[in-house]
Design a protein around this motif. Structure first.
Motif, PDB file in Angstrom:
ATOM      1  N   ILE A   1       0.827  -1.224   0.000  1.00  0.00           N
ATOM      2  CA  ILE A   1       0.000   0.000   0.000  1.00  0.00           C
ATOM      3  C   ILE A   1       0.854   1.265   0.000  1.00  0.00           C
ATOM      4  CG2 ILE A   1      -1.838  -1.229   1.229  1.00  0.00           C
ATOM      5  CD1 ILE A   1      -1.059   0.288   3.748  1.00  0.00           C
ATOM      6  N   GLY A   2       2.194   1.132   0.061  1.00  0.00           N
ATOM      7  CA  GLY A   2       3.073   2.294  -0.026  1.00  0.00           C
ATOM      8  C   GLY A   2       3.468   2.910   1.301  1.00  0.00           C
ATOM      9  N   TRP A   3       3.144   2.311   2.389  1.00  0.00           N
ATOM     10  CA  TRP A   3       3.537   2.818   3.714  1.00  0.00           C
ATOM     11  C   TRP A   3       5.050   2.819   3.842  1.00  0.00           C
ATOM     12  CZ3 TRP A   3       0.945   4.807   7.853  1.00  0.00           C
ATOM     13  CH2 TRP A   3       1.626   4.865   9.073  1.00  0.00           C
ATOM     14  N   PRO A   4       5.686   3.877   4.440  1.00  0.00           N
ATOM     15  CA  PRO A   4       5.081   4.962   5.205  1.00  0.00           C
ATOM     16  C   PRO A   4       4.807   6.253   4.414  1.00  0.00           C
ATOM     17  CG  PRO A   4       7.430   4.954   5.605  1.00  0.00           C
ATOM     18  CD  PRO A   4       7.151   3.830   4.633  1.00  0.00           C
ATOM     19  N   ARG A   5       4.861   6.169   3.091  1.00  0.00           N
ATOM     20  CA  ARG A   5       4.435   7.355   2.327  1.00  0.00           C
ATOM     21  C   ARG A   5       2.936   7.550   2.481  1.00  0.00           C
ATOM     22  NH1 ARG A   5       7.732   4.467  -0.959  1.00  0.00           N
ATOM     23  NH2 ARG A   5       5.908   3.639  -2.066  1.00  0.00           N
ATOM     24  N   LYS A   6       2.442   8.686   2.046  1.00  0.00           N
ATOM     25  CA  LYS A   6       1.021   8.971   2.195  1.00  0.00           C
ATOM     26  C   LYS A   6       0.212   7.922   1.435  1.00  0.00           C
ATOM     27  CE  LYS A   6      -2.430  12.623   1.815  1.00  0.00           C
ATOM     28  NZ  LYS A   6      -2.703  14.020   1.439  1.00  0.00           N
ATOM     29  N   VAL A   7      -0.753   7.325   2.131  1.00  0.00           N
ATOM     30  CA  VAL A   7      -1.522   6.209   1.571  1.00  0.00           C
ATOM     31  C   VAL A   7      -2.804   6.747   0.940  1.00  0.00           C
ATOM     32  CG1 VAL A   7      -2.690   4.035   2.072  1.00  0.00           C
ATOM     33  CG2 VAL A   7      -0.570   4.641   3.303  1.00  0.00           C
TER      34      VAL A   7
ATOM     35  N   SER B   1       9.817  17.854  12.981  1.00  0.00           N
ATOM     36  CA  SER B   1       8.970  18.118  11.810  1.00  0.00           C
ATOM     37  C   SER B   1       8.757  16.862  10.990  1.00  0.00           C
ATOM     38  CB  SER B   1       9.612  19.203  10.944  1.00  0.00           C
ATOM     39  OG  SER B   1       9.697  20.429  11.659  1.00  0.00           O
ATOM     40  N   HIS B   2       9.766  16.007  10.930  1.00  0.00           N
ATOM     41  CA  HIS B   2       9.636  14.751  10.195  1.00  0.00           C
ATOM     42  C   HIS B   2       8.498  13.909  10.780  1.00  0.00           C
ATOM     43  CE1 HIS B   2      11.075  11.308   7.810  1.00  0.00           C
ATOM     44  NE2 HIS B   2      10.822  10.571   8.894  1.00  0.00           N
ATOM     45  N   ILE B   3       8.450  13.819  12.107  1.00  0.00           N
ATOM     46  CA  ILE B   3       7.383  13.043  12.755  1.00  0.00           C
ATOM     47  C   ILE B   3       6.030  13.734  12.586  1.00  0.00           C
ATOM     48  CG2 ILE B   3       6.559  12.129  14.957  1.00  0.00           C
ATOM     49  CD1 ILE B   3       8.983  10.670  13.876  1.00  0.00           C
ATOM     50  N   LEU B   4       5.993  15.052  12.748  1.00  0.00           N
ATOM     51  CA  LEU B   4       4.727  15.780  12.636  1.00  0.00           C
ATOM     52  C   LEU B   4       4.170  15.698  11.208  1.00  0.00           C
ATOM     53  CD1 LEU B   4       5.540  18.942  14.798  1.00  0.00           C
ATOM     54  CD2 LEU B   4       4.052  17.013  15.403  1.00  0.00           C
ATOM     55  N   ASP B   5       5.046  15.777  10.232  1.00  0.00           N
ATOM     56  CA  ASP B   5       4.589  15.670   8.837  1.00  0.00           C
ATOM     57  C   ASP B   5       3.979  14.296   8.569  1.00  0.00           C
ATOM     58  OD1 ASP B   5       5.455  18.225   8.426  1.00  0.00           O
ATOM     59  OD2 ASP B   5       7.341  17.649   7.459  1.00  0.00           O
ATOM     60  N   LEU B   6       4.622  13.254   9.096  1.00  0.00           N
ATOM     61  CA  LEU B   6       4.089  11.903   8.900  1.00  0.00           C
ATOM     62  C   LEU B   6       2.714  11.766   9.555  1.00  0.00           C
ATOM     63  CD1 LEU B   6       4.552   8.976   7.927  1.00  0.00           C
ATOM     64  CD2 LEU B   6       5.590   8.506  10.160  1.00  0.00           C
ATOM     65  N   ILE B   7       2.584  12.312  10.761  1.00  0.00           N
ATOM     66  CA  ILE B   7       1.287  12.245  11.447  1.00  0.00           C
ATOM     67  C   ILE B   7       0.212  12.969  10.637  1.00  0.00           C
ATOM     68  CG2 ILE B   7       0.047  12.952  13.527  1.00  0.00           C
ATOM     69  CD1 ILE B   7       2.680  12.571  15.075  1.00  0.00           C
TER      70      ILE B   7
ATOM     71  N   GLN C   1      -0.733  10.841   7.498  1.00  0.00           N
ATOM     72  CA  GLN C   1      -1.395   9.553   7.717  1.00  0.00           C
ATOM     73  C   GLN C   1      -2.620   9.638   8.629  1.00  0.00           C
ATOM     74  OE1 GLN C   1      -0.469   7.316   5.837  1.00  0.00           O
ATOM     75  NE2 GLN C   1       1.639   7.855   5.299  1.00  0.00           N
ATOM     76  N   ARG C   2      -2.942  10.837   9.075  1.00  0.00           N
ATOM     77  CA  ARG C   2      -4.062  10.954  10.013  1.00  0.00           C
ATOM     78  C   ARG C   2      -5.389  10.531   9.364  1.00  0.00           C
ATOM     79  NH1 ARG C   2      -5.282  16.053  14.016  1.00  0.00           N
ATOM     80  NH2 ARG C   2      -7.129  15.144  15.013  1.00  0.00           N
ATOM     81  N   SER C   3      -5.618  10.967   8.145  1.00  0.00           N
ATOM     82  CA  SER C   3      -6.871  10.604   7.468  1.00  0.00           C
ATOM     83  C   SER C   3      -6.941   9.103   7.224  1.00  0.00           C
ATOM     84  CB  SER C   3      -6.982  11.356   6.148  1.00  0.00           C
ATOM     85  OG  SER C   3      -5.876  11.040   5.296  1.00  0.00           O
ATOM     86  N   PHE C   4      -5.809   8.471   6.913  1.00  0.00           N
ATOM     87  CA  PHE C   4      -5.767   7.029   6.714  1.00  0.00           C
ATOM     88  C   PHE C   4      -6.096   6.301   8.017  1.00  0.00           C
ATOM     89  CE2 PHE C   4      -2.979   3.179   6.872  1.00  0.00           C
ATOM     90  CZ  PHE C   4      -3.747   2.388   6.025  1.00  0.00           C
TER      91      PHE C   4
END
Length: 867
Positions: A255-261, A344-350, A353-356
């Motif tokens: 599904i491409g994780w951890p990029r935006k799914v 910022s790296h962690i916040l951007d990932l959150i 992926q929040r909508s997912f």
């Protein structure tokens, strides 16, 4: 026997010696009784004239001696016989005792040998009789050795048999554990099998779990069989979980994780594979929870199962790889001064992926029985250990760099706030929910059971003594900075507007017309810099030490420094300069002359600089009292009795003050310091002026002849010049409001001084001409005030401060006769003043500051007054 003979001989000699001594005494006693005189000695024995009585006695004694010697020889002969018999008998007894002793030792040896034979001791070679042959070595090893007794050998055989029986039982149990483990894992390990669901194999694992649990209850903890069985059970669960984790990892890659799914765009097969792998891990964890609830006293199946949900642990692994690649290696993104990059790296990932998590993972949790867990919060909880580990790794290197450390702490607090704003709810993570369900375990392990997340900041600062070392470094840095500030040659230099702009400061000083000293401005900035260091800390236990151990001591030290300069000024001693190095020093050739340093404009400048320094910090304290940071600290201290007590001990709170603020005590100190400096400024200027006025006030005011032109007394020029110069200096360096306040006080003192020594009393009374001269002098004072304040726009009407003296001079200058201007004459005014219509005079002359009683006193100072 020889020793016995010697003892008998010795005894015989002693007896002989004693008998000899006794015989002599008896002979003397006998002679003394029988022969009392010489005549008795030579007298003849009765009937025998041939011998004397003495001779007869001697003959008797000789017979007695012969009889005694014969008897003695007989006795000695008998003694020799008795001694020989005794010696013979004693020798026989000694030989018998020696024989008995040897028999006793032989009996002891025999008993010892028999005991060793019976209990398994070693047998001497001489005791191995009857030609016994040596047993085979294998039999000796099995029985415990060839040297054992029959009893010990029987015991050894019995013990070996029992041990073999137990071993057979253990092997059977261990075989059962191994078989159950193999039956659990075999369907998943069989490549030909298409089965991947854990539901079918879980019954086998339950049997394995129950078997090991029964062993835990019955067997000692130290038994190796139990340890091996527990390890097999743990490894079986781990293998089962790893196999399902591989399935989820493969699905995550698809599904491409951890990029935006973009989940809707994925194929149905891909989504089905991901959802199946996700649910299977949840089902496995649910089984772990069921087993734990059935028997909470047993050890956990998997310690991870109480800290996180399995699928989210697997999802965090690829994120961790990318995070370590960027921020824990030699990449350019790994910089100590840029912790915000990692955050910022962690916040951007959150954010990505929040909508997912909310749209697709949350329904999966709900359908699997974990609906109370918030998918976003659980995902964030598994990502937080990454920056936490990074901070713990970097923190020791930052302790020697306070600026970088403070920046890192600030960015950590910002990150914590961002996490909370992103909807992180610790209470809805699996760790918090599990701790709440099992409160006993939660209380023993220290987990947070009330749903509060303390944040990474508290996690890091609570590690070992990192906070204490950071605080110590900040305190040393602040103390060094303060020392440099107060010892600088420019510490008491007043900042000009250009200096404020060039230093990058705000326009606060320009807007308020308040130009501080360099030292005061830097001290205030230092206090604010310390506040910036800890303002982001969320708890009082980390905020309070900065306030109590750094900010408060700095303010106290600066207060003492300024107070010391005022003390030195008042003593008018050369110790002034030494008390405050570089403080208030003048610029001239004789800077060490106390009189030169404390008089005139030089003295005023020093006092003004002390007032400016104190007032600048005081204004800062007033502003700080309304800042949210200090209001929060105040509220937190008041809500905690322990910190309230500490605040009183640390001189932050006053014990008897109902309204408290963390800067109340410091504000009181600097208020008193500025008030003291103001008093000294007023005293200094008035003393300078009054000293110069001393000669002028000795003049007479009863001059009768009017000169062609009224002129000022030359003795008045010096005090006017002194007053104008001092007021001009105040207007240049002090803010407008303070200048106005000081001007009012100074003029009031000088006016009162002139009123008391020239108006209400003096060397003479006033004539009309003297009154006009006084009025001219008052106008000269007003003009001197305008000249001193010229160009400053500080006071628009400086004459108002001279109103009382000016009105008194006008009364004294009233004409005797009517003038063309038809002004009130002296006699008319006297009638009104001593009558009941004083208000008319006030209205006619515009008197506002002079009461009727004062006017009466002033009128009596005219020579014409008869009242």
């Amino acid at each position: 026997m020889a020793s016995l003979s010697r003892e008998i001989a010795t005894l015989r000699q002693a007896i002989a010696s004693a008998e000899g001594s006794a015989s002599n005494d008896e002979i003397l006693e006998t002679i003394d009784k029988q022969f009392t005189s010489w005549d008795d000695l030579i007298a003849a024995e009765n009937g025998d004239s041939a011998r004397t009585r003495l001779e007869n006695e001697i003959e008797k004694c000789r017979k007695v001696q012969a009889d005694s010697e014969a008897e003695l020889e007989l006795v000695e002969s008998r003694i020799r016989d008795i001694t020989a018999k005794a010696r013979t008998r004693l020798q026989g007894l000694l030989q018998s005792a020696q024989s008995l002793s040897l028999s006793r030792y032989e009996l002891i040896d025999t008993l010892g040998r028999l005991e060793r034979e019976l209990l398994g001791g070693e047998i001497d070679s001489k005791d191995a009789v009857h030609g016994e042959t040596e047993r085979p070595k294998a039999e000796q090893d099995w029985l415990g050795g060839d040297d054992l007794s029959v009893l010990r050998r029987l015991e050894a055989v019995h013990s070996k048999m029992e041990e073999l029986a137990r071993s057979l039982k253990w092997i059977a149990v261990l075989e059962q554990v191994a078989v159950l483990s193999q039956e659990t894992l075999q369907p998943l390990l069989d490549a030909s099998s298409q089965y991947t669901s854990p539901l079918t194999v879980l019954p086998k694992y339950r049997s394995l779990y129950k078997l090991v649990s029964d062993m835990q209850r019955t067997l000692p903890k130290s038994m190796n069989l139990l340890k091996v069985s527990e390890e097999i059970r743990r490894q079986t669960w781990k293998d089962l979980k790893d196999r399902l984790s591989v399935n989820l990892s493969t699905a995550l890659e698809a599904i491409g994780w951890p990029r935006k799914v973009n989940y809707p765009s994925l194929s149905a097969e891909t989504r089905k594979s991901f959802e199946r792998a996700f649910r299977e891990l949840l089902q496995l964890q649910n089984e772990s929870e069921k087993l734990y609830r059935q028997d909470p006293m047993q050890s956990l199946v998997d310690s991870i199962s109480v800290r996180a949900l399995y699928p989210f642990v697997i999802m965090a692994k690829p994120v961790a790889l990318r995070f370590r690649f960027h921020f824990e290696g030699d990449r350019g993104t790994n910089r100590l001064d840029k912790p915000e990059w990692a955050f910022s790296h962690i916040l951007d990932l959150i954010f990505e992926q929040r909508s997912f998590a909310e749209g697709y993972l949350q329904p999966l949790l709900t359908r699997s029985g974990f609906g109370r867990v918030n998918a976003t919060s659980e995902m964030i909880a598994q990502l937080l250990p990454l920056p936490l580990a990074l901070l713990r790794h970097r923190f020791p290197y930052l302790l020697d760099h306070p600026a970088l450390l403070a920046h890192t702490v600030y960015q950590t607090v910002v990150f914590d706030d961002s996490i909370r704003q992103n909807g992180f709810e610790y209470a809805r993570t699996w760790k918090a929910l599990h701790a709440k369900q099992h409160s006993d375990n939660a209380s023993s392990s220290g987990d947070v059971a009330d749903g509060e997340w303390i944040g990474l900041t508290e996690e890091v600062l609570g590690t070992e003594n990192w906070f204490e070392r950071w605080l110590s470094g900040e305190k040393k840095f602040a103390d060094d900075q303060f020392g440099d500030i107060i010892s600088s040659d420019e510490a008491w230099t007043i900042v000009v507007p250009e200096t404020i702009e060039e230093s990058g400061g705000s326009n606060e000083a320009l807007e308020t017309e308040f130009r501080p000293t360099m030292g005061a401005r830097k001290v205030k900035a230092l206090i604010e810099q310390v506040a910036d260091r800890y303002a982001s800390l969320p708890t009082l236990k980390h905020r309070y030490p900065f306030l109590a151990s750094i900010q408060t001591p700095l303010l106290k030290s600066y207060f003492s420094r300024i107070s010391g300069s005022l003390d030195a000024f008042e003593t008018l001693s050369s110790a002034f300069v030494r008390a405050v190095p570089g403080a208030l020093t003048g610029h001239g050739n004789n800077v060490n002359d106390p009189a030169r340093m404390t008089r005139g404009v030089n003295g005023l400048q020093r006092l003004a600089k002390a007032w400016i320094s104190a007032a600048w910090v005081r204004d800062g304290i007033v502003a700080w009292q309304d800042e949210i940071l200090y209001l929060q600290i105040t509220a937190d201290i008041e809500s905690d009795s322990e910190y309230s007590r500490r605040a009183i001990e640390d001189d932050i709170f006053a014990s008897n003050s109902p309204e408290r603020n963390v800067f109340d005590r410091r504000l009181q100190e600097f208020d008193s310091l500025t008030a003291r400096a103001e008093d000294l400024i007023v005293k200094h200027i008035t003393h300078e002026v009054e000293k110069d006025l001393k000669q002028h006030l000795t003049r007479r005011w009863d001059t009768a002849e009017a000169p062609e032109e009224l002129r000022l007394d030359p003795a008045l020029v010096t005090p006017l010049t002194t007053f104008s110069a001092q007021i001009a200096h105040l207007a240049r360096i002090l803010p407008s409001s303070s200048t106005r306040k000081l001007y009012q006080s100074i003029v009031s003192h000088i006016s009162n001084h002139i009123m008391q020594r020239a108006v209400f009393a003096g060397w003479s009374k006033y004539t009309e001409l003297g009154g006009r001269e006084l009025l001219g002098e008052v106008e000269a004072w007003i003009e001197a005030s305008r000249h001193g304040l010229e160009g400053s726009n500080v006071i628009r009407h400086p004459e108002l401060a001279w109103s009382q003296l000016y009105e008194a001079a006008r009364i004294l200058a009233l004409p005797r006769d009517v003038t063309p201007e038809k002004t009130t004459t002296y006699s008319q005014a006297m009638a009104l003043v001593f009558g009941s219509e004083y208000e008319r005079l006030q209205e006619n002359m515009g008197l506002k500051e002079t009461s009727q009683e004062q006017a009466q006193v002033i009128m009596r100072r005219r020579v014409e007054c008869w009242r």
